[in-house]
Design an enzyme around this catalytic site. Sequence first.
Site, PDB file in Angstrom:
ATOM      1  N   ASP A   1      11.403  13.556 -10.135  1.00  0.00           N
ATOM      2  CA  ASP A   1      12.851  13.367 -10.077  1.00  0.00           C
ATOM      3  C   ASP A   1      13.587  14.691  -9.886  1.00  0.00           C
ATOM      4  O   ASP A   1      14.592  14.757  -9.181  1.00  0.00           O
ATOM      5  CB  ASP A   1      13.353  12.669 -11.344  1.00  0.00           C
ATOM      6  CG  ASP A   1      12.718  11.292 -11.519  1.00  0.00           C
ATOM      7  OD1 ASP A   1      12.291  10.713 -10.504  1.00  0.00           O
ATOM      8  OD2 ASP A   1      12.626  10.815 -12.659  1.00  0.00           O
TER       9      ASP A   1
ATOM     10  N   CYS B   1       1.941  23.414   0.110  1.00  0.00           N
ATOM     11  CA  CYS B   1       2.147  24.709  -0.551  1.00  0.00           C
ATOM     12  C   CYS B   1       1.656  24.714  -1.995  1.00  0.00           C
ATOM     13  O   CYS B   1       1.714  25.738  -2.666  1.00  0.00           O
ATOM     14  CB  CYS B   1       3.615  25.119  -0.489  1.00  0.00           C
ATOM     15  SG  CYS B   1       4.667  24.167  -1.598  1.00  0.00           S
TER      16      CYS B   1
ATOM     17  N   CYS C   1       8.661  23.879   0.330  1.00  0.00           N
ATOM     18  CA  CYS C   1       8.273  24.226   1.693  1.00  0.00           C
ATOM     19  C   CYS C   1       8.774  23.248   2.745  1.00  0.00           C
ATOM     20  O   CYS C   1       8.672  23.511   3.937  1.00  0.00           O
ATOM     21  CB  CYS C   1       6.753  24.369   1.804  1.00  0.00           C
ATOM     22  SG  CYS C   1       5.893  22.781   1.753  1.00  0.00           S
TER      23      CYS C   1
ATOM     24  N   CYS D   1       9.073  18.034  -0.001  1.00  0.00           N
ATOM     25  CA  CYS D   1       8.771  19.119  -0.941  1.00  0.00           C
ATOM     26  C   CYS D   1       9.978  20.044  -0.999  1.00  0.00           C
ATOM     27  O   CYS D   1      10.448  20.517   0.026  1.00  0.00           O
ATOM     28  CB  CYS D   1       7.542  19.896  -0.495  1.00  0.00           C
ATOM     29  SG  CYS D   1       7.263  21.397  -1.460  1.00  0.00           S
TER      30      CYS D   1
ATOM     31  N   GLU E   1      21.895  10.333  -3.580  1.00  0.00           N
ATOM     32  CA  GLU E   1      21.179   9.688  -2.490  1.00  0.00           C
ATOM     33  C   GLU E   1      21.909   8.417  -2.102  1.00  0.00           C
ATOM     34  O   GLU E   1      22.740   7.915  -2.855  1.00  0.00           O
ATOM     35  CB  GLU E   1      19.725   9.425  -2.883  1.00  0.00           C
ATOM     36  CG  GLU E   1      19.482   8.170  -3.666  1.00  0.00           C
ATOM     37  CD  GLU E   1      18.044   8.073  -4.160  1.00  0.00           C
ATOM     38  OE1 GLU E   1      17.172   7.724  -3.356  1.00  0.00           O
ATOM     39  OE2 GLU E   1      17.809   8.336  -5.348  1.00  0.00           O
TER      40      GLU E   1
ATOM     41  N   CYS F   1       2.516  19.012  -3.921  1.00  0.00           N
ATOM     42  CA  CYS F   1       2.581  19.283  -2.493  1.00  0.00           C
ATOM     43  C   CYS F   1       1.207  19.691  -1.978  1.00  0.00           C
ATOM     44  O   CYS F   1       0.610  20.648  -2.485  1.00  0.00           O
ATOM     45  CB  CYS F   1       3.597  20.379  -2.213  1.00  0.00           C
ATOM     46  SG  CYS F   1       3.752  20.706  -0.455  1.00  0.00           S
TER      47      CYS F   1
ATOM     48  N   ASP G   1      19.330  12.777  -9.315  1.00  0.00           N
ATOM     49  CA  ASP G   1      18.400  11.693  -9.063  1.00  0.00           C
ATOM     50  C   ASP G   1      18.464  10.743 -10.247  1.00  0.00           C
ATOM     51  O   ASP G   1      18.405  11.174 -11.397  1.00  0.00           O
ATOM     52  CB  ASP G   1      16.979  12.233  -8.882  1.00  0.00           C
ATOM     53  CG  ASP G   1      16.044  11.144  -8.401  1.00  0.00           C
ATOM     54  OD1 ASP G   1      16.094  10.824  -7.205  1.00  0.00           O
ATOM     55  OD2 ASP G   1      15.279  10.605  -9.223  1.00  0.00           O
TER      56      ASP G   1
HETATM   57 ZN   LIG Z   1       5.383  22.248  -0.445  1.00  0.00          ZN
END
Ligand SMILES: [Zn+2]
Length: 441
Positions: free
Chosen positions: A374, A367, A348, A345, A292, A364, A208
């Site tokens: 980054d 979770c 999860c 995330c 990306e 998140c 990233d």
């Molecule tokens: Zn999560």
Amino acid sequence: MATVIQAYRYALDPTPRQRRALASHCGAARYAYNWGLQLVQQRLEQRRAGEDIEVPWTLPALRWQWNRAKHQVAPWWAENSRDAYASGLDSLARALKNFSDSKDGHRKGRRMGFPRPKRKGRCRDACRFTTGPLRVEADRHHITLPRLGKLKTHESTRKLARRLEQGTARILAATISRTADRWFVSFTVEVQRAIPASNGKPSIVGIDVGIRHLAVLSTGQTIPNPRALERSLRKLGRLNRQLHHHKPGSSHRHQTRRRLARVHARAANLRRDALHKLTTYLATEHGTIVVEQLNLAGMVRNRRLARALSDSGLAELRRQLAYKSAWAGTSLIEADRFFPSSKLCSRCGHVKAKLPLSEREYRCEHCGMVLDRDLNAARNLAALVASTSNGVAGSGPETKNARGWGQGPPFGGTVLDEAGSRHQVMDLGETGTVDWQRPAT
Ligand SMILES: [Zn+2]
């Protein structure tokens, strides 16, 4: 052995007289471009009025017209190399082709408008030489160009000179250009290279690119910005704020704008150098690199400095990785355009609706994971390949099985068209994109 086209770029240290000659050649290219454009518009006008008249649309047609007219319209033409005028007409022919291809739907991307006149001080000063002496001198600190003669280079030309002496490289063209107050030469060179099919490394790494640091790797490594770049970036922010306080058209504003251009050029150079070290490391030490996708349309439009800077960093990173990974036999994978690397995330698979740039941590709500923003993005990129390629086991982050997106379709390995890099024409056989499917959460 494969033949690749490669660019070697050097900063120049011209004398005041040479500076004038360099500027004169770029001015000549601009003059020929504008002259040709005017002619094309005139002819189009005449044709619209019903006359049966030819419109010069290609380089040979434009050159033919120019050679007939130059004694009249530019009696001083002999002061510059013929290549200067050809260079301007060539960029006009390309612009005209882009325009008609775009209109007919043969060209991807943003709609290209009809070419516009180039204005002094507003356009990029550049001129390309393809004929006459194009040499790198044996002392490794001088180059020779037609008409301009021997020019001193700021850094050593050792790498290119060595290849030329060994006979594994051939110079095809040289382009002079100006950035802020600095002159550069970029040689387009045909190079013979041995290219391995694979570099034998099993590891996958996601990257990233940021502004606070140069890059964050999925391995948890943070590559900091060099100090000089940090200083330049702070200065850039300050000058940019200053600019908005000066009245449009005022001399203060003009001055700040010039300083801004210089600092910007310096920051870009510093970043490029630092990225070279990083990309060489990545291409030789890892088997698969995931980045990306570059948002090209957004790059042009986005006015936010922070975003624009990180986009330009990503563009440079990709450009360097594209050829270095091809040379090293490393796979370079690009995430699908819709892959939300920063909003996802990495533990999860929950996707946030929104994540403002100011939020430096990913928290998140599903979770409860808290991770550097980054690093989270870099892990997502690496896991994208780990979760779809079955051949490479155990090298992705442990979280990959918790995703719930199971055995998705293996990544396609679509060959990238090099929209992002104008200077490098490379063998991109090892480069691909990954299709992203939203996990069923
Ligand atoms: Zn999560």
